[in-house]
Design a protein around this motif. Structure first.
Motif, PDB file in Angstrom:
ATOM      1  N   THR A  88     -98.498  68.950  52.517  1.00 26.95           N
ATOM      2  CA  THR A  88     -97.827  67.557  52.198  1.00 26.95           C
ATOM      3  C   THR A  88     -99.081  66.857  51.266  1.00 26.95           C
ATOM      4  O   THR A  88     -98.576  66.043  50.179  1.00 26.95           O
ATOM      5  CB  THR A  88     -97.582  66.867  53.064  1.00 26.95           C
ATOM      6  N   ALA A 146     -98.138  66.032  47.331  1.00 22.96           N
ATOM      7  CA  ALA A 146     -98.572  64.677  46.776  1.00 22.96           C
ATOM      8  C   ALA A 146     -99.545  64.679  45.453  1.00 22.96           C
ATOM      9  O   ALA A 146     -99.548  63.967  44.662  1.00 22.96           O
ATOM     10  CB  ALA A 146     -98.754  63.679  47.835  1.00 22.96           C
ATOM     11  N   LEU A 154     -92.045  59.394  51.554  1.00 26.83           N
ATOM     12  CA  LEU A 154     -92.449  60.158  52.685  1.00 26.83           C
ATOM     13  C   LEU A 154     -91.475  60.179  53.737  1.00 26.83           C
ATOM     14  O   LEU A 154     -91.645  58.983  54.227  1.00 26.83           O
ATOM     15  CB  LEU A 154     -93.967  59.973  52.859  1.00 26.83           C
ATOM     16  N   THR A 202     -90.771  60.880  57.844  1.00 23.29           N
ATOM     17  CA  THR A 202     -91.413  61.558  58.978  1.00 23.29           C
ATOM     18  C   THR A 202     -90.573  61.121  60.066  1.00 23.29           C
ATOM     19  O   THR A 202     -89.886  60.337  60.301  1.00 23.29           O
ATOM     20  CB  THR A 202     -92.844  60.936  59.140  1.00 23.29           C
ATOM     21  N   ALA A 212     -99.467  58.001  54.215  1.00 25.82           N
ATOM     22  CA  ALA A 212     -98.675  56.998  53.475  1.00 25.82           C
ATOM     23  C   ALA A 212     -99.274  55.636  53.234  1.00 25.82           C
ATOM     24  O   ALA A 212     -99.356  55.123  52.051  1.00 25.82           O
ATOM     25  CB  ALA A 212     -97.390  56.978  54.253  1.00 25.82           C
ATOM     26  N   THR A 213     -99.959  55.034  54.266  1.00 27.45           N
ATOM     27  CA  THR A 213    -100.625  53.943  53.893  1.00 27.45           C
ATOM     28  C   THR A 213    -101.653  53.827  52.991  1.00 27.45           C
ATOM     29  O   THR A 213    -101.736  53.279  52.003  1.00 27.45           O
ATOM     30  CB  THR A 213    -101.207  53.347  55.568  1.00 27.45           C
ATOM     31  N   HIS A 258    -100.110  54.228  49.510  1.00 30.78           N
ATOM     32  CA  HIS A 258     -99.700  52.932  49.085  1.00 30.78           C
ATOM     33  C   HIS A 258    -100.557  51.926  48.481  1.00 30.78           C
ATOM     34  O   HIS A 258    -100.522  51.333  47.509  1.00 30.78           O
ATOM     35  CB  HIS A 258     -99.099  52.341  50.184  1.00 30.78           C
ATOM     36  N   VAL A 271     -94.906  53.236  47.103  1.00 39.65           N
ATOM     37  CA  VAL A 271     -94.982  54.516  48.176  1.00 39.65           C
ATOM     38  C   VAL A 271     -94.097  54.066  49.391  1.00 39.65           C
ATOM     39  O   VAL A 271     -94.525  52.714  50.002  1.00 39.65           O
ATOM     40  CB  VAL A 271     -96.482  54.763  48.824  1.00 39.65           C
ATOM     41  N   CYS A 272     -93.148  54.574  49.692  1.00 40.43           N
ATOM     42  CA  CYS A 272     -92.190  54.324  50.617  1.00 40.43           C
ATOM     43  C   CYS A 272     -92.177  55.170  51.752  1.00 40.43           C
ATOM     44  O   CYS A 272     -92.017  56.404  51.556  1.00 40.43           O
ATOM     45  CB  CYS A 272     -90.758  54.137  50.276  1.00 40.43           C
ATOM     46  N   HIS A 273     -92.427  54.616  52.907  1.00 36.81           N
ATOM     47  CA  HIS A 273     -92.562  55.523  54.175  1.00 36.81           C
ATOM     48  C   HIS A 273     -91.301  55.395  55.101  1.00 36.81           C
ATOM     49  O   HIS A 273     -91.047  54.290  55.705  1.00 36.81           O
ATOM     50  CB  HIS A 273     -93.914  55.204  55.188  1.00 36.81           C
ATOM     51  N   ARG A 327     -91.963  48.958  52.070  1.00 39.52           N
ATOM     52  CA  ARG A 327     -92.828  49.858  52.061  1.00 39.52           C
ATOM     53  C   ARG A 327     -92.649  50.752  53.439  1.00 39.52           C
ATOM     54  O   ARG A 327     -92.940  51.912  53.279  1.00 39.52           O
ATOM     55  CB  ARG A 327     -94.289  49.229  52.412  1.00 39.52           C
TER      56      ARG A 327
END
Length: 463
Positions: free
Chosen positions: A250, A254, A270, A272, A298-299, A302, A312-314, A394
């Protein structure tokens, strides 16, 4: 006749406004009365130095807001029914709020969601789905839905077999994108060619005016299936595979698309799971570790990419109704757990088998057993909004249990979580008796044995 509904609505809002003022006045007067009581009590307290005591101040008795109802009533109606009135007011507020939320949600769900088209009517918005297998139901469902909504969908594959799977869908706008993630140089070269393709004007059909494509976003869907079992019996090779396939691949995927994402100011999504991992239950260490690592990724991404115009959207996924064979899958999961127990060493069977079987009966890789998953349409709508909204959220929680289990994992004591999942402390019985009971749970025990069985077989059959 046409004015009657309007008059009724106006009268309703006028009444609501009037009662709101009444409730506000009542709350103010109750607060003032309480403050005066506390002040008066402190002024008479001997344990407080006289210099520090507040001066007593009496609050005038408030006038009655309503006249007495009936000849025998001495106080106003509100004074006699203030708690009832407050509860009714709160209930009305909740009903009005829930109605407004439901209306806005239905209106949003009915919103027409179509990808933007080029001036000549051709498709121009491109989406890349990477990280999961083309056989994965989430990846496949997303690809089909985005194609129906007007996107050109590229599915990342790394083998000829996967290319055939994508091609067999029979959709001209769902195409394979061959990128070997294991070979970083090859992956970078493939992404550079893809970027060149996006930057080159294309023709929607012969004779049409050429137009440029736009990369709407890249959707990372790591494999959502995780191995289960005690850490003691989980081979190191399996840990290595999980970390490489689900985390490292992953990260590499990315990383390969970051430059093109910045060039087109695209979105990175992303996905999960978010049912098992927030509870951190026993026998799910690989999933707990992997999801925590991907959440941190992800954080961090972002915060790195937001200044560059890349959102970036989790997506934290709950349980979805991906198959009509839920009961069969659950039974297969239990049978697989029982078969796995037989491969453990005897001390591990005695220590973990009972709780492992209990947990297998209550949960699976996608969530607790017996809970119907949400429709995949919820995920489709959320993904489309994340790709197209001007300022997307987010963190998106989509699917049954995606929010409630995360909340429970933060506030619920660990012992209560273990009890809910069927875990129990091992008793002090002897190892042979405990192992015989475990074999009975696995369906291998028998109350009677044949005379020709060996000593080991007789031991397995004691229940």
């Amino acid at each position: 006749m046409s004015g009657e509904p309007t008059d009724s609505i106006n009268e309703f809002f006028y009444s609501l406004k009037t009662y709101s003022f009444v409730v506000a006045d009542a709350i103010d007067k109750q607060a003032d009365s309480l403050a005066g009581t506390i002040r008066d009590t402190l002024s008479k307290s001997e344990w407080i130095p006289e210099s520090a005591r507040p001066t007593p101040r009496r609050i005038p008795v408030p006038e009655r807001m309503f006249n007495a109802v009936g000849s025998g009533g001495r106080g106003g109606w509100l004074d006699r029914n203030k708690w009832t009135f407050a509860m009714v007011a709160v209930g009305v507020a909740v009903v009005v709020g829930a109605t407004g939320y439901g209306y806005s949600k239905r209106k949003k769900d009915k919103k027409k969601r179509r990808a933007k088209k080029a001036g000549n009517g051709g498709r121009r918005e491109v989406v890349v789905i990477a990280g999961g297998s083309p056989h994965d139901p989430i990846s496949k469902s997303l690809a089909l839905d985005l194609e129906r909504r007007g996107f050109i969908v590229y599915v990342v594959v790394n083998s000829i077999e996967d290319e055939h799977v994508v091609a067999n869908e029979g959709r001209s706008d769902i195409k394979p994108l061959n990128i070997d993630i294991l070979d970083t140089d090859n992956a970078q070269t493939a992404v550079e060619k893809f970027t060149t393709y996006l930057s080159t004007p294309t023709h929607a059909f012969p004779g049409a005016h050429p137009h440029n494509l736009n990369l709407a976003g890249v959707i990372l869907v790591p494999d959502l299936t995780y191995p289960t079992g005690p850490v003691e019996t989980t081979p190191i090779d399996l840990w290595s595979d999980v970390l490489n396939v689900k985390i490292l691949s992953t990260v590499v995927t990315a990383k390969s698309f970051l430059r093109v994402l910045c060039d087109f100011h695209s979105r990175l999504l992303l996905l999960t799971p978010n049912v098992i991992s927030p509870l951190s239950p026993p026998f799910h260490a690989p999933e707990t570790v992997t999801v925590a690592a991907l959440g941190g990724l992800a954080t961090s991404l972002h915060r790195e990419l937001a200044p560059l115009g890349v959102e970036v959207c989790h997506f934290k996924l709950g349980t979805f109704d991906c198959s009509a064979m839920i009961a069969r899958q659950q039974q297969d999961r239990i049978n697989a757990a029982r078969a796995e127990i037989l491969s453990w060493a005897a001390p591990a069977r005695i220590a973990y088998a009972r709780n492992y079987i209990a947990l297998s009966q209550k949960s699976g890789n996608s969530g607790p057993a017996g809970i119907k998953g949400s429709s995949l349409r919820e995920l489709h709508l959320a993904v489309f909004d994340a790709l197209t909204d001007e300022k997307p959220r987010r963190v998106w929680r989509v699917g049954s249990g995606s929010m409630i289990y995360e909340a429970l994992g933060k506030v619920m004591p660990g012992g209560l979580v273990s009890w809910m999942l069927g875990s129990a402390r091992k008793n002090g019985n002897g190892g042979r008796k405990e192992e015989g009971m475990i074999m009975g749970l696995c369906g291998l025990g028998s109350a009677s044995g044949s005379a020709g069985t060996s000593e080991g077989s007789v031991e397995w059959e004691r229940v």
